[in-house]
Design a protein around this motif. Structure first.
Motif, mmCIF file in Angstrom:
data_model
loop_
_atom_site.group_PDB
_atom_site.id
_atom_site.type_symbol
_atom_site.label_atom_id
_atom_site.label_comp_id
_atom_site.label_asym_id
_atom_site.label_seq_id
_atom_site.Cartn_x
_atom_site.Cartn_y
_atom_site.Cartn_z
ATOM 1 N N HIS A 296 12.943 -4.403 1.448
ATOM 2 C CA HIS A 296 12.964 -3.792 0.157
ATOM 3 C C HIS A 296 14.436 -3.807 -0.396
ATOM 4 C CE1 HIS A 296 13.296 -0.117 -2.756
ATOM 5 N NE2 HIS A 296 13.835 0.012 -1.973
ATOM 6 N N THR B 277 7.412 2.692 2.623
ATOM 7 C CA THR B 277 8.469 2.331 2.327
ATOM 8 C C THR B 277 8.824 3.328 1.471
ATOM 9 O OG1 THR B 277 8.760 0.476 3.628
ATOM 10 C CG2 THR B 277 10.426 0.897 2.149
ATOM 11 N N GLN B 278 8.066 2.681 0.121
ATOM 12 C CA GLN B 278 8.565 3.387 -1.088
ATOM 13 C C GLN B 278 8.119 5.125 -1.520
ATOM 14 O OE1 GLN B 278 5.673 1.768 -3.349
ATOM 15 N NE2 GLN B 278 3.862 3.330 -2.846
ATOM 16 N N ASP B 279 8.153 5.440 -0.154
ATOM 17 C CA ASP B 279 8.447 6.961 -0.264
ATOM 18 C C ASP B 279 9.063 7.544 0.973
ATOM 19 O OD1 ASP B 279 6.748 7.477 -2.435
ATOM 20 O OD2 ASP B 279 4.743 6.641 -0.328
ATOM 21 N N ARG C 279 2.104 -7.270 0.597
ATOM 22 C CA ARG C 279 3.552 -7.380 0.420
ATOM 23 C C ARG C 279 3.879 -9.532 1.447
ATOM 24 N NH1 ARG C 279 6.359 -1.282 1.914
ATOM 25 N NH2 ARG C 279 4.927 -0.168 -0.241
ATOM 26 N N THR D 217 16.101 3.684 1.441
ATOM 27 C CA THR D 217 15.797 2.704 0.887
ATOM 28 C C THR D 217 17.042 2.372 -0.597
ATOM 29 O OG1 THR D 217 14.941 4.760 -0.767
ATOM 30 C CG2 THR D 217 13.382 3.564 0.020
#
Length: 602
Positions: free
Chosen positions: A284, A73-75, A313, A81
């Motif tokens: 997120h 997700t963070q990438d 998470r 995002t």
């Protein structure tokens, strides 16, 4: 019964009129979100830039694996995002989600300190304007990658619904994401239908749900039109001759071909793992560091897969009516056959007791239609089903449909999901097995069967069963043939004289599917995750209790915490047991983890 896959628990009925039964089932009530008023809400495939995906996938494709080389997700690209959810008033249901013709009623407030003017920022940190009518439902759409291994490629939209928490500031824990099961159930339809059961949780959480990818208004899978589905679900699923076996396999091949033609580009990506990745992107975008989650039935498998992919998470997570993550489809189907047989025995026992006392929830008191013992019940039901095979029963259906063997088995199974529907089962069986001189009437059993199949009262269908097949077949690489089924029939009949054969032949549902599954079962090992509360009911027909213990083992050491409810039904939290409810509320609201092995009795 049309599949061997678990479904979410159905809500309690409030009317006795047969015409109301389908509308009161879980997936035929609630309200929908669409992108804008009058929009189709379909979440179409689209690509960054111009154009989209052309045509169906190849006749045989391979589903995305749970442990594939997916982008975290963070990438993901900033366009995903950094998106802001445009929460707005919900609109009426899309027929793919259910049949309600009104938007959902606001959740009533209970005299808290709400000043009626809280404002939201669109990301879970506030709410739309409230008035004295309570907390309004809000809807939005989340854009997610079609393929997490290619996050800059095609995207789809996921339909969302929420009711912002009554409490703000430190009293608000965060967002609580729900999945009510299936696979194939519309969370946008289900959450408003169940919301009255979650009043305590609504004090401290934004209640949030969604239509998973391939479901309802999130690019819901549609393979056949409504009249074709009528014929598909009415057809006999238990062939007795080689000619009938050929008809069955031709029907399954035709269904798979239609799905490939109409949704082929989507099918390889409809895995539980990809839905779990969608959930993490939603976490997120909502602004939560951890995912707080409440999964029921198939939603427990989804929660386990999320914990496997994102153990660090996981927030406070409840898995109620736990799917056994260790079984093959054959083993799961046979276990479900035994579970429904157990539920039938419990119904017969309760009906006989009602007959003695004139009071109870099985609707007895004037003579139980199946007799006083399980043996009598098995014989009477099988006699009825044999008669329906040769001569379908008249009903008062406005489209002139008759009750077939397949629809009757579906209707009986639907009623056994919850004790609250037992009185409807008694009513339906009384009508179908009338006293001498009276005409049989299959209307009630037909309505119950329609609810299991996702048929709305107006004759349209939700995507429930098509989505269920698509997701189940993408998740599992196991494919059975006629020889496998015939070899297993005796064990299925031993597990259930009533449901065994239907569930055995249901093993063929993925035989001709155009997508290869990649996993034996979606993995759930979640080393390093915080405690996850597993709630199992000893009399659960659809997800037998043994699966709760096996999920605990599969999650890993010090992750699963088991809460046992000694009672009947599919799903414990909404079953009315104060011990179960108080224990789960204490965990979700206060973070109090109960003793592993705690037992609540009926």
């Amino acid at each position: 019964m049309t599949t061997a896959t678990t479904l979410a628990r159905i809500p309690r009925p409030v009317l006795v009129l047969p015409a109301s039964l389908a509308a009161l089932a879980l997936l035929a009530s609630g309200a929908a979100c669409s992108g804008d008023a009058g929009g189709d809400g379909g979440g179409r495939l689209r690509t960054a830039g111009a154009g989209g995906i052309a045509g169906p996938a190849e006749p045989v494709a391979t589903a995305d694996s749970a442990d594939a080389d997916a982008v975290d997700t963070q990438d993901l690209p900033d366009a995903l995002t950094g998106q802001s959810l445009d929460w707005s008033a919900c609109h009426v249901l899309d027929s793919r989600q259910g049949d309600d013709e009104t938007s959902p009623e606001p959740l009533p407030d209970d005299g808290d300190d709400n000043d009626g003017s809280a404002n939201g920022d669109g990301n879970g940190n506030g709410s739309a304007d409230r008035d004295d009518g309570g907390t309004p439902w809000e809807c939005a759409r989340l854009t997610v990658p079609l393929d997490y291994a290619d996050p800059r490629g095609d995207t789809i939209e996921i339909a969302l619904i929420r009711a912002p928490a009554r409490e703000r500031g430190e009293e608000r824990v965060g967002s609580l994401l729900f999945n009510f099961g299936g696979p194939g159930g519309s969370g946008v339809a289900a959450l408003p239908a169940f919301a009255g059961d979650y009043e305590e949780l609504h004090e401290h959480y934004d209640l949030v749900s969604f239509d998973p990818r391939g479901v309802g208004a999130s690019q819901g899978v549609v393979c056949l039109d409504d009249r074709e589905l009528d014929a598909y679900f009415a057809a006999d699923p238990v062939p007795a001759t080689s000619a009938e076996r050929a008809k069955l396999t031709d029907r399954l091949q035709g269904f798979a071909d239609a799905c490939s033609d109409r949704a082929g580009a989507l099918l390889p990506h409809l895995t539980t793992a990809n839905t779990a990745r969608d959930m993490d992107l939603l976490r997120h975008v909502l602004g939560d560091d951890e995912l707080h989650y409440f999964g029921v039935s198939y939603g427990t498998q989804l929660g386990g897969v999320y914990a496997h992919l994102f153990p660090q998470r996981v927030g406070r997570a409840v898995l109620d009516a736990v799917v056994d993550p260790t079984l093959t489809p054959e083993e799961s189907a046979r276990g479900q056959a035994a579970g429904f047989q157990q539920a039938l025995a419990a119904y017969v026992e309760a009906c006989a007791a009602d007959d003695d006392t004139g009071d109870g929830n099985a609707g007895g008191g004037a003579g139980c239609p199946l007799g006083d013992t399980e043996k009598q019940a098995n014989q009477r039901l099988n006699d009825l089903l044999d008669d329906l095979r040769e001569d379908p029963m008249p009903t008062r259906d406005p489209d002139g449909r008759r009750l077939t063997r397949s629809l009757a088995v579906s209707g009986i199974a639907q009623a056994l999901y919850s004790q609250d529907f037992w009185s409807f089962l008694t009513q339906g069986l009384d009508d179908a097995l009338p006293a001498e001189g009276q005409d049989p009437d299959g209307t009630v059993l037909l309505a119950l069967g329609d609810a299991l199949n996702g048929r709305n009262p107006d004759g349209t269908y939700t995507t429930l069963q098509s989505s269920l097949t698509a997701i189940s077949c993408a998740d599992s690489r196991q494919r059975y043939d006629v020889a496998d089924v015939r070899a297993a029939l005796d064990s299925f009949r031993a597990a259930s004289p009533v449901f065994g054969e239907s569930l055995a032949w249901g093993m063929l549902n993925c035989a001709y599917w155009p997508v290869r599954g990649t996993d034996r079962q979606p993995p759930v090992a979640a080393d390093g995750a915080p405690p996850i509360l597993l709630v199992g009911t000893t009399g659960d027909p659809a997800t037998p209790y043994a699966g709760t213990r096996r999920m605990r083992e599969a999650l890993g050491d010090d992750v699963g915490v088991v809460l046992t409810y000694e009672g009947e039904g599919h799903g414990a939290y909404t079953g009315g047991n104060a011990c179960v409810r108080d224990t789960i509320d204490a965990y979700l609201v206060d973070g109090h983890v109960p003793r592993d092995g705690k037992v609540c009795d009926d």
